[in-house]
Design a protein around this motif. Structure first.
Motif, PDB file in Angstrom:
ATOM      1  N   LEU A 277     -28.334  26.396   1.128  1.00 31.75           N
ATOM      2  CA  LEU A 277     -29.094  27.547   1.581  1.00 31.75           C
ATOM      3  C   LEU A 277     -30.508  27.097   1.917  1.00 31.75           C
ATOM      4  O   LEU A 277     -31.081  26.250   1.226  1.00 31.75           O
ATOM      5  N   ALA A 278     -31.060  27.651   2.997  1.00 30.29           N
ATOM      6  CA  ALA A 278     -32.463  27.431   3.354  1.00 30.29           C
ATOM      7  C   ALA A 278     -33.097  28.805   3.514  1.00 30.29           C
ATOM      8  O   ALA A 278     -32.606  29.640   4.264  1.00 30.29           O
ATOM      9  N   VAL A 279     -34.181  29.045   2.800  1.00 30.81           N
ATOM     10  CA  VAL A 279     -34.831  30.353   2.826  1.00 30.81           C
ATOM     11  C   VAL A 279     -36.224  30.199   3.417  1.00 30.81           C
ATOM     12  O   VAL A 279     -37.027  29.389   2.945  1.00 30.81           O
ATOM     13  N   VAL A 280     -36.499  30.987   4.458  1.00 28.72           N
ATOM     14  CA  VAL A 280     -37.834  31.020   5.052  1.00 28.72           C
ATOM     15  C   VAL A 280     -38.613  32.108   4.326  1.00 28.72           C
ATOM     16  O   VAL A 280     -38.307  33.299   4.424  1.00 28.72           O
ATOM     17  N   ARG A 318     -26.492  29.924   6.950  1.00 29.99           N
ATOM     18  CA  ARG A 318     -27.065  29.469   5.672  1.00 29.99           C
ATOM     19  C   ARG A 318     -28.594  29.528   5.677  1.00 29.99           C
ATOM     20  O   ARG A 318     -29.223  29.049   4.738  1.00 29.99           O
ATOM     21  N   ILE A 319     -29.169  30.085   6.754  1.00 31.24           N
ATOM     22  CA  ILE A 319     -30.631  30.223   6.816  1.00 31.24           C
ATOM     23  C   ILE A 319     -30.973  31.696   6.597  1.00 31.24           C
ATOM     24  O   ILE A 319     -30.533  32.569   7.342  1.00 31.24           O
ATOM     25  N   ALA A 343     -26.127  22.161  -1.901  1.00 33.14           N
ATOM     26  CA  ALA A 343     -24.890  22.766  -1.416  1.00 33.14           C
ATOM     27  C   ALA A 343     -24.283  23.746  -2.399  1.00 33.14           C
ATOM     28  O   ALA A 343     -23.537  24.650  -2.026  1.00 33.14           O
ATOM     29  N   SER A 344     -24.580  23.609  -3.685  1.00 34.50           N
ATOM     30  CA  SER A 344     -24.003  24.502  -4.690  1.00 34.50           C
ATOM     31  C   SER A 344     -24.734  25.841  -4.771  1.00 34.50           C
ATOM     32  O   SER A 344     -24.286  26.751  -5.468  1.00 34.50           O
ATOM     33  N   SER A 345     -25.828  25.983  -4.070  1.00 31.23           N
ATOM     34  CA  SER A 345     -26.638  27.204  -4.167  1.00 31.23           C
ATOM     35  C   SER A 345     -26.079  28.292  -3.257  1.00 31.23           C
ATOM     36  O   SER A 345     -25.378  28.049  -2.283  1.00 31.23           O
TER      37      SER A 345
END
Length: 364
Positions: A277-280, A318-319, A343-345
Motif C-alpha cells: 500500500l502507498a498512501v499520499v 494500491r495507491i 506487501a503484507s499491509s
C-alpha cells in the motif's frame, strides 16, 4: 426522222416548258387563284421587297404586291399583300403581320399570325396590326454594348485582383493591424501567454471550494473524485519508505501540481519495487477556513495520486489518499508525504491521523 418532224417536236417541247413556267409563276403569284388584299403598316420594312412571300402558319399563302412610302414624315410604310381566300378561315382582325428573314441574312418575308377567337373577319382592303421587324444592325449594336459591359467587368475584376494582391503584400510585410498580428511574434507570444494564463485561472477555479459546485454542474469537477481513493487512517506498522515534499514545492495556492518532476523519485520506486500500500498524506497550514482547507487537502492528495497512476507502471488500486486538512506541524504551506508499506499491509485499522503524523516522523 425527217427535219420537219424534228422541228415540230422541238416546238412542242418548248411550248410545254413555257406553259409549265407560266403555271409555276402564276401559282406563286396567285395569278390563277382567288385572292383578297390585306394591308399592314410598318415604321421600317427592314429590306422587304415587292414580290416577297407572305406566310400563314409557316406556309406560302400570298405575295407582297407593293410597298408604299408614307405621304408625310410622321406616317408609316404601307405593305399591301394579296392572300389566298382559303386563309380567311384562320385570319381575322386579331391577326398580326411581322417581317422576318430566312436566317440572319436571308430573304425577307411577311409572317401573319392566326387571329383571335371572336374577332371580326378580315375584309378585302382591311389593315391589320403589325409588329416591328428585328433589325440586325440594332442587334449587332446591342451585342457590341454587351461586349463593352463585359470588358468593363473584366477590367473591374482585374483592378480588384490588384487591390487584393496589394493588401496581401502589405500583410506579408507586417503592415497594418492584420499584418502585425500575423507577423509580429511578440503579439503572438502575448496572446499565447494570455490564453495559458486564462487556462490556468480556469483550472484554479475548478478547485476552488466556493465555485466547486459551479464547475461540477459543467463536468469540470466531481467532488466525489476527491475522496474516491481515500482511507480513513493508515495501516498498522511503519512504512518501509517515506517521501516527504513541501507543499509549496509541489503546489501553487490551489490543488494543481506545479513541480511534477519532484515526484519522479517516488514514482520510480513504486514502479520498481513490490509494495502492499502507498498512501499520499496531505496536510495544510493553520491559515484559512477549516472546511475549505480540508477540501484543498483532499484535492492535493488526489492530484498526487492521479499523477503517479497515470505516469508510472504500477498497480494504482494500491495507491490511497489521506487528507489531514489543518495541522500545526505542516507549516504555513502544508506538507505532502508518500508512505510506502510492505506487501503484507492493507488499508484496515490504523493509527489515528494525529498518531500517524508522529509515527511517520519517528520512522523517518
Amino acid at each position: 426522222m425527217s427535219q420537219a418532224f424534228r422541228l415540230g417536236l422541238f416546238i412542242v417541247a418548248t411550248l410545254a416548258v413555257l406553259m409549265a413556267g407560266v403555271f409555276l409563276i402564276g401559282s406563286r403569284e396567285s395569278l390563277f387563284q382567288s385572292t383578297y388584299r390585306v394591308k399592314a403598316e410598318f415604321q421600317n420594312v427592314a429590306g422587304l421587297a415587292d414580290g416577297a412571300d407572305v406566310r400563314v402558319g409557316g406556309l406560302h399563302q400570298g405575295t407582297v404586291k407593293h410597298i408604299q412610302l408614307p405621304n408625310h414624315p410622321e406616317g408609316k410604310v404601307i405593305v399591301a399583300m394579296d392572300l389566298d381566300k382559303a386563309t380567311r378561315d384562320v385570319l381575322n382582325k386579331g391577326s398580326i403581320a411581322a417581317i422576318k428573314s430566312d436566317g440572319l441574312v436571308g430573304d425577307k418575308y411577311v409572317e401573319i399570325s392566326f387571329g383571335s377567337q371572336g374577332e371580326q373577319p378580315i375584309k378585302n382592303g382591311d389593315t391589320i396590326a403589325s409588329q416591328p421587324p428585328l433589325d440586325i444592325s440594332n442587334l449587332v449594336k446591342k451585342a457590341d454594348n454587351l461586349l463593352d459591359s463585359a470588358q468593363g467587368a473584366v477590367t473591374d475584376l482585374t483592378g480588384t485582383a490588384s487591390n487584393l494582391e496589394s493588401i496581401s503584400g502589405k500583410i506579408d510585410q507586417g503592415k497594418g493591424t492584420v499584418g502585425e498580428l500575423i507577423n509580429n511574434k511578440t503579439i503572438y507570444q502575448q496572446a499565447t501567454a494570455g490564453a495559458t494564463a486564462l487556462n490556468e485561472d480556469m483550472e484554479a477555479l475548478k478547485h476552488n471550494f466556493l465555485l466547486r459546485g459551479f464547475f461540477k454542474n459543467r463536468g469540470y469537477e466531481d467532488a466525489a473524485d476527491l475522496t474516491k481513493h481515500a482511507v480513513s487512517h493508515l495501516p498498522p506498522g511503519d512504512p518501509v519508505k517515506t517521501f516527504d515534499y513541501g507543499g509549496k514545492k509541489l503546489f501553487n495556492k490551489q490543488a494543481k501540481l506545479e513541480d511534477q518532476k519532484a515526484l519522479k523519485d517516488a514514482g520510480d520506486y513504486l514502479q520498481s519495487n513490490k509494495f502492499g500500500l502507498a498512501v499520499v498524506v496531505d496536510s495544510v497550514g493553520m491559515k484559512g477556513e477549516s472546511g475549505q482547507d480540508q477540501t484543498l487537502s483532499q484535492g492535493r492528495a488526489a492530484a498526487v495520486r492521479d499523477y503517479l497512476a497515470k505516469n508510472f507502471r504500477l498497480d494504482d488500486t494500491r495507491i490511497k489518499t489521506l487528507a489531514l486538512g489543518k495541522t500545526s506541524a505542516a507549516g504555513d504551506n502544508g506538507n505532502v508525504e508518500i508512505l510506502v508499506y510492505p506487501a503484507s499491509s492493507s488499508a484496515g485499522a490504523a493509527d489515528s491521523p494525529t498518531g500517524r503524523t508522529q509515527a511517520s516522523k519517528d520512522a523517518k
